[in-house]
Design a protein around this motif. Sequence first.
Motif, PDB file in Angstrom:
ATOM      1  N   ALA A  87     -18.738-106.644  23.688  1.00  0.00           N
ATOM      2  CA  ALA A  87     -19.578-107.679  24.291  1.00  0.00           C
ATOM      3  C   ALA A  87     -19.148-109.030  23.749  1.00  0.00           C
ATOM      4  N   LYS A  88     -18.538-109.836  24.600  1.00  0.00           N
ATOM      5  CA  LYS A  88     -18.092-111.165  24.187  1.00  0.00           C
ATOM      6  C   LYS A  88     -19.141-112.194  24.604  1.00  0.00           C
ATOM      7  N   ALA A  89     -18.868-113.461  24.314  1.00  0.00           N
ATOM      8  CA  ALA A  89     -19.794-114.534  24.673  1.00  0.00           C
ATOM      9  C   ALA A  89     -20.046-114.545  26.174  1.00  0.00           C
ATOM     10  N   GLY A  90     -21.332-114.593  26.559  1.00  0.00           N
ATOM     11  CA  GLY A  90     -21.702-114.576  27.963  1.00  0.00           C
ATOM     12  C   GLY A  90     -22.024-113.205  28.499  1.00  0.00           C
ATOM     13  N   MET A  91     -21.873-112.158  27.671  1.00  0.00           N
ATOM     14  CA  MET A  91     -22.163-110.797  28.096  1.00  0.00           C
ATOM     15  C   MET A  91     -23.445-110.301  27.446  1.00  0.00           C
ATOM     16  N   VAL A  92     -23.974-109.213  27.984  1.00  0.00           N
ATOM     17  CA  VAL A  92     -25.212-108.636  27.463  1.00  0.00           C
ATOM     18  C   VAL A  92     -24.961-107.193  27.032  1.00  0.00           C
ATOM     19  N   PHE A  93     -25.834-106.716  26.163  1.00  0.00           N
ATOM     20  CA  PHE A  93     -25.793-105.313  25.743  1.00  0.00           C
ATOM     21  C   PHE A  93     -27.174-104.941  25.210  1.00  0.00           C
ATOM     22  N   GLY A  94     -27.361-103.666  24.934  1.00  0.00           N
ATOM     23  CA  GLY A  94     -28.631-103.205  24.394  1.00  0.00           C
ATOM     24  C   GLY A  94     -28.788-101.716  24.591  1.00  0.00           C
ATOM     25  N   SER A  95     -29.658-101.128  23.787  1.00  0.00           N
ATOM     26  CA  SER A  95     -29.869 -99.680  23.897  1.00  0.00           C
ATOM     27  C   SER A  95     -30.537 -99.306  25.211  1.00  0.00           C
ATOM     28  N   SER A  96     -31.194-100.292  25.866  1.00  0.00           N
ATOM     29  CA  SER A  96     -31.826-100.014  27.162  1.00  0.00           C
ATOM     30  C   SER A  96     -30.806 -99.900  28.285  1.00  0.00           C
ATOM     31  N   LEU A  97     -29.545-100.301  28.017  1.00  0.00           N
ATOM     32  CA  LEU A  97     -28.498-100.248  29.036  1.00  0.00           C
ATOM     33  C   LEU A  97     -27.606 -99.017  28.894  1.00  0.00           C
ATOM     34  N   THR A  98     -27.994 -98.096  28.049  1.00  0.00           N
ATOM     35  CA  THR A  98     -27.175 -96.905  27.845  1.00  0.00           C
ATOM     36  C   THR A  98     -28.061 -95.672  27.739  1.00  0.00           C
ATOM     37  N   SER A  99     -27.470 -94.520  28.048  1.00  0.00           N
ATOM     38  CA  SER A  99     -28.179 -93.248  27.887  1.00  0.00           C
ATOM     39  C   SER A  99     -27.688 -92.488  26.654  1.00  0.00           C
ATOM     40  N   LEU A 100     -26.779 -93.106  25.886  1.00  0.00           N
ATOM     41  CA  LEU A 100     -26.248 -92.459  24.690  1.00  0.00           C
ATOM     42  C   LEU A 100     -27.309 -92.416  23.592  1.00  0.00           C
ATOM     43  N   ASN A 101     -27.421 -91.266  22.938  1.00  0.00           N
ATOM     44  CA  ASN A 101     -28.397 -91.131  21.855  1.00  0.00           C
ATOM     45  C   ASN A 101     -27.951 -91.879  20.605  1.00  0.00           C
ATOM     46  N   ASN A 102     -26.663 -91.757  20.297  1.00  0.00           N
ATOM     47  CA  ASN A 102     -26.114 -92.459  19.131  1.00  0.00           C
ATOM     48  C   ASN A 102     -25.344 -93.685  19.621  1.00  0.00           C
ATOM     49  N   TYR A 103     -25.956 -94.815  19.443  1.00  0.00           N
ATOM     50  CA  TYR A 103     -25.386 -96.057  19.979  1.00  0.00           C
ATOM     51  C   TYR A 103     -25.579 -97.151  18.947  1.00  0.00           C
ATOM     52  N   GLN A 104     -24.494 -97.807  18.586  1.00  0.00           N
ATOM     53  CA  GLN A 104     -24.603 -98.869  17.588  1.00  0.00           C
ATOM     54  C   GLN A 104     -23.802-100.086  18.006  1.00  0.00           C
ATOM     55  N   ALA A 105     -24.212-101.226  17.475  1.00  0.00           N
ATOM     56  CA  ALA A 105     -23.534-102.498  17.762  1.00  0.00           C
ATOM     57  C   ALA A 105     -23.221-103.173  16.429  1.00  0.00           C
ATOM     58  N   ILE A 106     -21.976-103.567  16.247  1.00  0.00           N
ATOM     59  CA  ILE A 106     -21.541-104.188  15.000  1.00  0.00           C
ATOM     60  C   ILE A 106     -20.827-105.506  15.320  1.00  0.00           C
ATOM     61  N   ALA A 107     -21.148-106.521  14.557  1.00  0.00           N
ATOM     62  CA  ALA A 107     -20.517-107.830  14.750  1.00  0.00           C
ATOM     63  C   ALA A 107     -19.084-107.789  14.234  1.00  0.00           C
ATOM     64  N   LEU A 108     -18.131-108.118  15.100  1.00  0.00           N
ATOM     65  CA  LEU A 108     -16.723-108.161  14.702  1.00  0.00           C
ATOM     66  C   LEU A 108     -16.353-109.513  14.093  1.00  0.00           C
ATOM     67  N   CYS A 109     -17.264-110.482  14.220  1.00  0.00           N
ATOM     68  CA  CYS A 109     -17.118-111.800  13.602  1.00  0.00           C
ATOM     69  C   CYS A 109     -18.522-112.389  13.511  1.00  0.00           C
ATOM     70  N   ASP A 110     -18.649-113.587  13.045  1.00  0.00           N
ATOM     71  CA  ASP A 110     -19.969-114.227  13.007  1.00  0.00           C
ATOM     72  C   ASP A 110     -20.431-114.483  14.444  1.00  0.00           C
ATOM     73  N   ILE A 111     -21.661-114.052  14.750  1.00  0.00           N
ATOM     74  CA  ILE A 111     -22.134-114.112  16.132  1.00  0.00           C
ATOM     75  C   ILE A 111     -23.527-114.726  16.215  1.00  0.00           C
ATOM     76  N   ASP A 112     -23.859-115.213  17.416  1.00  0.00           N
ATOM     77  CA  ASP A 112     -25.197-115.693  17.764  1.00  0.00           C
ATOM     78  C   ASP A 112     -25.691-114.879  18.950  1.00  0.00           C
ATOM     79  N   LEU A 113     -26.903-114.369  18.843  1.00  0.00           N
ATOM     80  CA  LEU A 113     -27.485-113.557  19.907  1.00  0.00           C
ATOM     81  C   LEU A 113     -28.829-114.125  20.342  1.00  0.00           C
ATOM     82  N   VAL A 114     -29.161-113.890  21.617  1.00  0.00           N
ATOM     83  CA  VAL A 114     -30.469-114.242  22.155  1.00  0.00           C
ATOM     84  C   VAL A 114     -31.136-112.965  22.636  1.00  0.00           C
ATOM     85  N   SER A 115     -32.419-112.826  22.337  1.00  0.00           N
ATOM     86  CA  SER A 115     -33.173-111.632  22.715  1.00  0.00           C
ATOM     87  C   SER A 115     -33.973-111.896  23.983  1.00  0.00           C
TER      88      SER A 115
END
Length: 388
Positions: free
Chosen positions: A250-278
């Motif tokens: 997920a790069k700048a301008g994209m969205v993600f979240g556990s509500s967008l997947t059916s995977l039980n084991n799902y994680q998100a890790i910052a590959l650099c310093d990031i800013d997110l909006v909820s």
Amino acid sequence: MNIELFLQRTELLHKRLADLSQTANILLWIPPELLPDAFKEIQSNLRNLHLAVDELYQQNEQLIETQNVLTVEREHYRDLFESAPDGYLITNAKGIVLQANIVASKLLNLSKPFMVGKAFINFIPLEERHHFRSFLNRLSESDKDRELVIRLLQRHGESFNATLTVAVVRNQQGKVISIRWLMRKISVTNKTELLVVNNNSNSLQNRYKYKYTKGENILLNPQEILYVCRGLVKLSTFCETGEEVLVGLAKAGMVFGSSLTSLNNYQAIALCDIDLVSIHVVEIAASSTLSYTLLPKIKERLQQTESFVAICGRRRVKERLHNFLQLLKQEIGEPVLDGTRLSVRFTHEDIASACCTTRVTITRLMGKFEKQGIISFNSTNQIILKDF
């Protein structure tokens, strides 16, 4: 001692001094030349004392008047606090309720005496408490008022969607001493309420930004979608053997979240310093403008996911690696003099998980690509793609 009583005693002392002066004048054994000076000095000190008492009395009257005015003002603001159309809570820095108004008591279906002393997190559903703790811990980072859309629990387990407008109060040392919470109950069908939440703007960039540093695990709330304002997020899952599988970026301008997947084991890790909006799902359901804004971004994530699936479908590992590097060029490539630089560093383990192979195989293939002049590395070990 009461000031009026002290004044009465001063006047009585003055009278007794006058009587003493008359008595001294008729006593033959007291030298007459000493009496006038002695009594004059005593009377002078007594007059000064009397003047000081009068001034103190006036000041005390003014203090009483000021105190009465402050009491009236305090009661006035107390009435405003109690009769406000929205729910108000005041907590300490840890979220323990100190005060609550009538509307807050009704919204949470709990009388005010029972609310005081309770942790506000008790009124948050279990599945959203981790997210709320993270929000609470980050309040000290800024003095700017913040807004949060969240579900709240009433006393008997009924829940409702609400917006929280939050402000912190600091002491002179800058330490947070209390937090003020404004609560509004919102309805999915009432779009005007959500316009208040968005400050009359659906601009995602204007919202409060959550900051994560490189390598930090991002908290995922099933009731939220996260929008990337800056940086790159690695999205992955785990297979039965415990191996990590890269499923998206997920790069700048994209969205993600556990509500967008059916995977039980799902994680998100910052590959650099990031800013997110909820963005809460209630907001999306209630605002057609916000839905239209997010639809192309969700579509972009879906297209990227299909690209990852196509990469995994290649039979030869070399082709998978080549296609994955092409995808990275498209997603995070930056033109430089000798090719295209990938703005974020990936470990061979990350690349191996995306290509469904081992780290050793990726290391060997990357070495071959480098010898063939297909790729190179700069001084910070960022990959530079040449013949792609």
